[in-house]
Design an enzyme around this catalytic site. Sequence first.
Site: not given
Length: 506
Positions: A260-262
Amino acid sequence: MSNPATARPVRVRFAPSPTGELHLGGLRTALFDYLWAKHTGGTFILRIEDTDQKRYDPKSLESLMRGLRWLGLEWDEGPDVGGPHAPYIQTERAAIYQQHAQKLLDSGAAYRCYCTAERLDEMREEQRRRKQPTGYDRRCRHLSPAERASQEAAGLPSVIRLAVPLEGKTTFADLIRGDITVENRQLQDEVLLKSDGLPTYHLAAMVDDHLMEISHVLRGEEWLPTAPIHKLVMEAFGWELPVLVHLPVILDPSGKGKMSKRKKVVEGKEFLALVHEFISAGYLPDAMFNFLTNVGWNYDPEIEIFEREEAIARFDVARINPKASALPYEKLDWINSQYIRQLTPAALKEQLIPILSKQLKIAPAKLQNDARLDILVPQIQERIKRLDEAIGWIDWAYKTADEIVYEDPSLLLGRKLDAAQSIAVLEDGAALLQTVEPFLPDDIQAAFRERAAAMGVSAGGYFGPFRAVITGKKVSPPLFESLQALGREEVLRRVARGIEVLGELT
Ligand code: GLU
């Protein structure tokens, strides 16, 4: 060296959109660009694709550059360093894209579309109702010259769309996936230039890849579906596509989902995703370089730790594995621990200061001259995997005696000793600690061993209560260096407190 596949000098670009913080996937793309450029003696370019103004985040450019430089990925051409194809920020190149869009209008490879957002919404609604695939119905492609003239005369805003061939197929090659063919009727007449005069990615990236003489495009696999459109745009201009290399998707460390991007928590474990999080956690750039090089490529199945130069010498875009690869974070931790061990204690202290300064709320300059750190850093060097773990090993040295909490007072008991015996050991040792000279690890240890023997207590039994009273913990750096770091007076204060606490147990 030039690349045999194209016989052109290698020029690669990392082309992020400044829409948020740089994440590990982006960093991996940039790293592979860099490795390929260095391997071939080519050029590594940083280009900022900021034409989607709605998603623009002004903070992200700086953090992006910081992340790349942290890893040591210096670009040869780019926004701040300039180069023969400047500017490298797409919004500063708007006129170039407009001229190129005009060329496609003139040749008939593109057309103006006057459909309003409301019309497109209604069209999609209707398509959904009829259970048809949604997509632009090409109404404006078929306007007669008179209709077109009247739209123009009315001064309506318009976009420019690519006129995709209605029949036939488009084939493009991906270096690691081979030829891929799609039916043109599955493609859309994509927008190339928006009504605000700025290009979409499809136009801007192609114009720039051509003008900047890009030889290889390394980009995430998620861009694969756009490749046929890119091939058609290039053809419409009479240009060649660069060699395409779609890098494999990165899976999160559980191997179950896309990275994921976080930051996310999987099965109780926290997985970082953003480059600045890895920096603050205290991963060393060399370790990250080593780790990421092996995400989708493999240096050597037998060798875990290698030098940058060695990776550059061996790297080969053709050997990238197209299969999705998981991020084994335990491996990153292990690699990082190896790089931490390779540092000199002075270099490790330098690396630790910014992180400890935040954690301890002590100014870096003060920590620079802090004797406790000089003593403790070599003691924890082999015990930490990330720099941010150091605090857990040494925080006790920065507390006052009152701040040390003995959550479980039985911790203060020496091995096989009861409270009264443990008090006796502490009192005995306290007397010794007042006089031992010099107050250095070997001298303290020798004196402690002698006293333990004299009291008929095991060395471990004698040492244990001291470790516990000064740190409040079961596990700590070696005892005698810890005593030295804390200093005689503070040690004595803590021993006195420990005796009090133990007194309550008797
Ligand atoms: N601007 C695109 C991105 O943000 C670049 C994709 C490409 O490298 O062509 O990922």
